[in-house]
Design a protein around this motif. Structure first.
Motif, PDB file in Angstrom:
ATOM      1  N   UNK A   1       0.813  -1.225   0.000  1.00 57.59           N
ATOM      2  CA  UNK A   1       0.000   0.000   0.000  1.00 57.59           C
ATOM      3  C   UNK A   1       0.845   1.272   0.000  1.00 57.59           C
ATOM      4  N   UNK A   2       2.006   1.255   0.654  1.00 56.20           N
ATOM      5  CA  UNK A   2       2.877   2.440   0.645  1.00 56.20           C
ATOM      6  C   UNK A   2       3.374   2.731  -0.765  1.00 56.20           C
ATOM      7  N   UNK A   3       3.793   1.663  -1.484  1.00 53.37           N
ATOM      8  CA  UNK A   3       4.276   1.845  -2.853  1.00 53.37           C
ATOM      9  C   UNK A   3       3.137   2.282  -3.776  1.00 53.37           C
ATOM     10  N   UNK A   4       1.940   1.744  -3.548  1.00 46.62           N
ATOM     11  CA  UNK A   4       0.789   2.163  -4.343  1.00 46.62           C
ATOM     12  C   UNK A   4       0.504   3.646  -4.141  1.00 46.62           C
ATOM     13  N   UNK A   5       0.570   4.092  -2.896  1.00 46.05           N
ATOM     14  CA  UNK A   5       0.329   5.509  -2.590  1.00 46.05           C
ATOM     15  C   UNK A   5       1.382   6.394  -3.253  1.00 46.05           C
ATOM     16  N   UNK A   6       2.643   5.956  -3.193  1.00 47.63           N
ATOM     17  CA  UNK A   6       3.728   6.733  -3.805  1.00 47.63           C
ATOM     18  C   UNK A   6       3.557   6.766  -5.327  1.00 47.63           C
ATOM     19  N   UNK A   7       3.163   5.626  -5.953  1.00 50.06           N
ATOM     20  CA  UNK A   7       2.953   5.582  -7.407  1.00 50.06           C
ATOM     21  C   UNK A   7       1.802   6.496  -7.807  1.00 50.06           C
ATOM     22  N   UNK A   8       0.732   6.516  -7.021  1.00 50.30           N
ATOM     23  CA  UNK A   8      -0.402   7.391  -7.319  1.00 50.30           C
ATOM     24  C   UNK A   8       0.002   8.853  -7.225  1.00 50.30           C
ATOM     25  N   UNK A   9       0.779   9.209  -6.184  1.00 48.29           N
ATOM     26  CA  UNK A   9       1.241  10.589  -6.017  1.00 48.29           C
ATOM     27  C   UNK A   9       2.118  11.005  -7.203  1.00 48.29           C
ATOM     28  N   UNK A  10       3.042  10.117  -7.620  1.00 43.17           N
ATOM     29  CA  UNK A  10       3.912  10.429  -8.755  1.00 43.17           C
ATOM     30  C   UNK A  10       3.118  10.563 -10.047  1.00 43.17           C
ATOM     31  N   UNK A  11       2.106   9.722 -10.221  1.00 48.92           N
ATOM     32  CA  UNK A  11       1.276   9.794 -11.428  1.00 48.92           C
ATOM     33  C   UNK A  11       0.520  11.114 -11.474  1.00 48.92           C
ATOM     34  N   UNK A  12      -0.007  11.544 -10.329  1.00 52.93           N
ATOM     35  CA  UNK A  12      -0.730  12.823 -10.279  1.00 52.93           C
ATOM     36  C   UNK A  12       0.207  14.006 -10.532  1.00 52.93           C
ATOM     37  N   UNK A  13       1.394  13.947  -9.965  1.00 49.19           N
ATOM     38  CA  UNK A  13       2.363  15.023 -10.199  1.00 49.19           C
ATOM     39  C   UNK A  13       2.765  15.074 -11.675  1.00 49.19           C
ATOM     40  N   UNK A  14       2.953  13.901 -12.275  1.00 54.23           N
ATOM     41  CA  UNK A  14       3.313  13.839 -13.695  1.00 54.23           C
ATOM     42  C   UNK A  14       2.192  14.413 -14.549  1.00 54.23           C
ATOM     43  N   UNK A  15       0.953  14.076 -14.200  1.00 54.08           N
ATOM     44  CA  UNK A  15      -0.193  14.605 -14.955  1.00 54.08           C
ATOM     45  C   UNK A  15      -0.276  16.122 -14.831  1.00 54.08           C
ATOM     46  N   UNK A  16      -0.023  16.636 -13.633  1.00 53.60           N
ATOM     47  CA  UNK A  16      -0.058  18.084 -13.436  1.00 53.60           C
ATOM     48  C   UNK A  16       1.010  18.792 -14.261  1.00 53.60           C
ATOM     49  N   UNK A  17       2.212  18.218 -14.304  1.00 53.50           N
ATOM     50  CA  UNK A  17       3.287  18.815 -15.096  1.00 53.50           C
ATOM     51  C   UNK A  17       2.956  18.775 -16.588  1.00 53.50           C
ATOM     52  N   UNK A  18       2.354  17.657 -17.043  1.00 48.61           N
ATOM     53  CA  UNK A  18       1.973  17.549 -18.455  1.00 48.61           C
ATOM     54  C   UNK A  18       0.900  18.571 -18.827  1.00 48.61           C
ATOM     55  N   UNK A  19      -0.082  18.745 -17.947  1.00 47.17           N
ATOM     56  CA  UNK A  19      -1.127  19.746 -18.206  1.00 47.17           C
ATOM     57  C   UNK A  19      -0.546  21.158 -18.249  1.00 47.17           C
ATOM     58  N   UNK A  20       0.423  21.425 -17.368  1.00 44.93           N
ATOM     59  CA  UNK A  20       1.057  22.739 -17.357  1.00 44.93           C
ATOM     60  C   UNK A  20       1.778  22.988 -18.678  1.00 44.93           C
ATOM     61  N   UNK A  21       2.490  21.967 -19.178  1.00 51.00           N
ATOM     62  CA  UNK A  21       3.191  22.121 -20.454  1.00 51.00           C
ATOM     63  C   UNK A  21       2.211  22.337 -21.606  1.00 51.00           C
ATOM     64  N   UNK A  22       1.078  21.685 -21.546  1.00 51.95           N
ATOM     65  CA  UNK A  22       0.114  21.756 -22.640  1.00 51.95           C
ATOM     66  C   UNK A  22      -0.675  23.068 -22.634  1.00 51.95           C
TER      67      UNK A  22
END
Length: 197
Positions: free
Chosen positions: A3-24
């Motif tokens: 569950x800790x790794x799942x939480x970290x993967x979800x956080x990284x995925x959300x951060x990546x999505x936010x950065x992609x939206x900012x670039x777009x």
């Protein structure tokens, strides 16, 4: 994945999505955003790639490229064994067959029957249902002055008749069809199927 790794993967995925939206969506994006995006993507990839012992381990770009390019090991396939040929059956003694009446001869059809004709013949009991769209258009155009109502009335009248001769007389005398028109011959062959039942 714990569950800790799942939480970290979800956080990284959300951060990546936010950065992609900012670039777009923004025109004035600092250069550091692309660097952060690459770092977050690499972290997420390393987090989601399990090691051989089951723990997560980071991978380098070179190792990922090696895994993609490396060819799979060939799989050995056993050749199927040929099936043994069946043994021939022993010959049976010929027994004389009892005399019987000769088989009745089947009359050969003058023309082969296709499936469309068979289906049309089965549906020919109801003339309106037996009529295809193409035939309906042809008959309306050539014989019934582009009137679908006149065609339907004629089909209903023919359906009520008891013989093909009555229908033929109706077509030539009442409807005044041209006997030289190929569409008339086609219409009469269509009507004949109705009375053949």
């Amino acid at each position: 994945m714990t569950p800790d790794l799942q939480e970290k993967a979800l956080r990284l995925a959300l951060e990546t999505e936010g950065l992609l939206l900012m670039l777009r969506q923004r025109d004035d994006v600092p250069a550091e955003v692309e660097t952060m995006l690459q770092e977050k993507t690499a972290e997420l990839a390393a987090l989601c790639t399990p090691a051989a012992d089951g723990s997560a381990k980071p991978q380098t770009a070179e190792r990922e490229a090696e895994e993609v390019i490396s060819e799979p090991e060939p799989i050995a396939v056993a050749e199927p064994e040929p099936e043994p040929e069946p043994e021939p059956e022993p010959a049976k003694e010929a027994t004389p067959e009892p005399e019987s009446a000769p088989a009745p001869e089947v009359a050969a059809a003058s023309e082969p029957v296709c499936l469309g004709d068979k289906l049309a013949g089965a549906a020919a009991r109801d003339l309106r249902k037996a009529l295809t769209i193409n035939d309906r258009y042809l008959f309306c155009r050539e014989l019934f002055d582009m009137s679908n109502n006149v065609l339907n009335h004629a089909l209903d009248s023919i359906s009520a008749m008891s013989t093909f001769d009555d229908a033929k007389t109706y077509c030539f005398e009442t409807l005044e069809m041209d006997p030289d028109n190929p569409a008339t011959d086609y219409f009469l062959s269509f009507v004949a199927k109705h009375f053949a039942r």
